[in-house]
Scaffold this motif. Structure first.
Motif, short mmCIF file in Angstrom:
data_model
loop_
_atom_site.label_atom_id
_atom_site.label_comp_id
_atom_site.label_asym_id
_atom_site.label_seq_id
_atom_site.Cartn_x
_atom_site.Cartn_y
_atom_site.Cartn_z
N ARG A 63 36.15 79.24 17.02
CA ARG A 63 37.05 79.41 16.10
C ARG A 63 37.73 80.18 16.01
N SER A 64 36.75 80.94 15.26
CA SER A 64 37.50 82.34 14.43
C SER A 64 37.74 83.11 15.78
N SER A 104 39.56 82.31 18.80
CA SER A 104 40.58 81.59 19.91
C SER A 104 41.22 80.78 18.47
N ARG A 105 42.17 80.30 19.32
CA ARG A 105 43.32 78.63 18.93
C ARG A 105 42.99 78.21 19.24
N SER A 113 34.94 69.79 17.38
CA SER A 113 35.24 69.72 18.55
C SER A 113 33.69 68.67 19.42
N ASN A 148 30.48 77.08 17.10
CA ASN A 148 32.25 77.00 17.44
C ASN A 148 32.66 77.59 16.05
N ALA A 149 31.80 77.66 14.84
CA ALA A 149 32.82 77.97 13.71
C ALA A 149 33.17 79.72 14.75
N VAL A 179 39.59 76.24 20.17
CA VAL A 179 38.70 76.25 19.66
C VAL A 179 39.01 74.96 18.82
N ALA A 180 39.03 73.27 18.90
CA ALA A 180 39.20 72.41 17.64
C ALA A 180 37.77 72.45 16.77
N LYS A 181 38.29 72.46 15.13
CA LYS A 181 37.60 72.74 13.96
C LYS A 181 36.48 70.98 14.63
#
Length: 143
Positions: A80-81, A83-84, A90, A76-77, A86-88
């Motif tokens: 997230r790095s 794409s905007r 999630s 996920n991290a 992706v929820a922190k």
């Protein structure tokens, strides 16, 4: 009901006469594992229920293409790095979400079917051609 990025597919009965079949849910959880590192987490049966109900509403025989089920915190991290969108925190990391595609249905058709279940979150990602379904609070969004 699902095919996946790894070439695997699964079509299993996970619920009979009001009871979940635990072995089948284990198979679903393994299938929906983080394909980047093979980590497995139990998938919330409510998410599977939403996906199944939406699939039934669309009256299709085609299995979902699973793009993302469980995501480890590391995956996920990483996403997230990049794409905007992706929820922190999630719900993928809790085993409560799936990103899905059908060749025979549009994002709009899939999202409408999932939203009609009134059972969780539905995100429409038209640019990437997938729908996010989760068993969190009822809400909709476009990504």
């Amino acid at each position: 009901m699902f095919s996946g990025r790894t070439g695997e597919s699964i079509d299993t009965i996970y619920w009979i006469e009001g009871e979940y079949i635990q072995e089948a849910l284990k198979e679903v959880s393994y299938f929906m594992r983080d394909w980047r590192n093979s980590q497995v987490k139990a998938i919330d049966a409510r998410t599977v229920d939403i996906m199944t109900a939406a699939h039934s509403l669309m009256e299709v025989n085609e299995p979902y293409l699973l793009l993302s089920g469980y995501r480890s915190p590391a995956t996920n991290a990483m996403l997230r790095s990049r794409s905007r969108g992706v929820a922190k925190n999630s719900l993928h990391m809790k085993g409560q979400a799936a990103d899905l595609r059908l060749n025979s249905r549009s994002v709009g058709q899939m999202a409408k079917a999932a939203a009609n279940c009134s059972a969780g979150g539905v995100g429409s990602y038209y640019g990437s051609d997938f729908v996010h379904m989760d068993c969190g609070p009822v809400r909709t969004w476009k990504g």
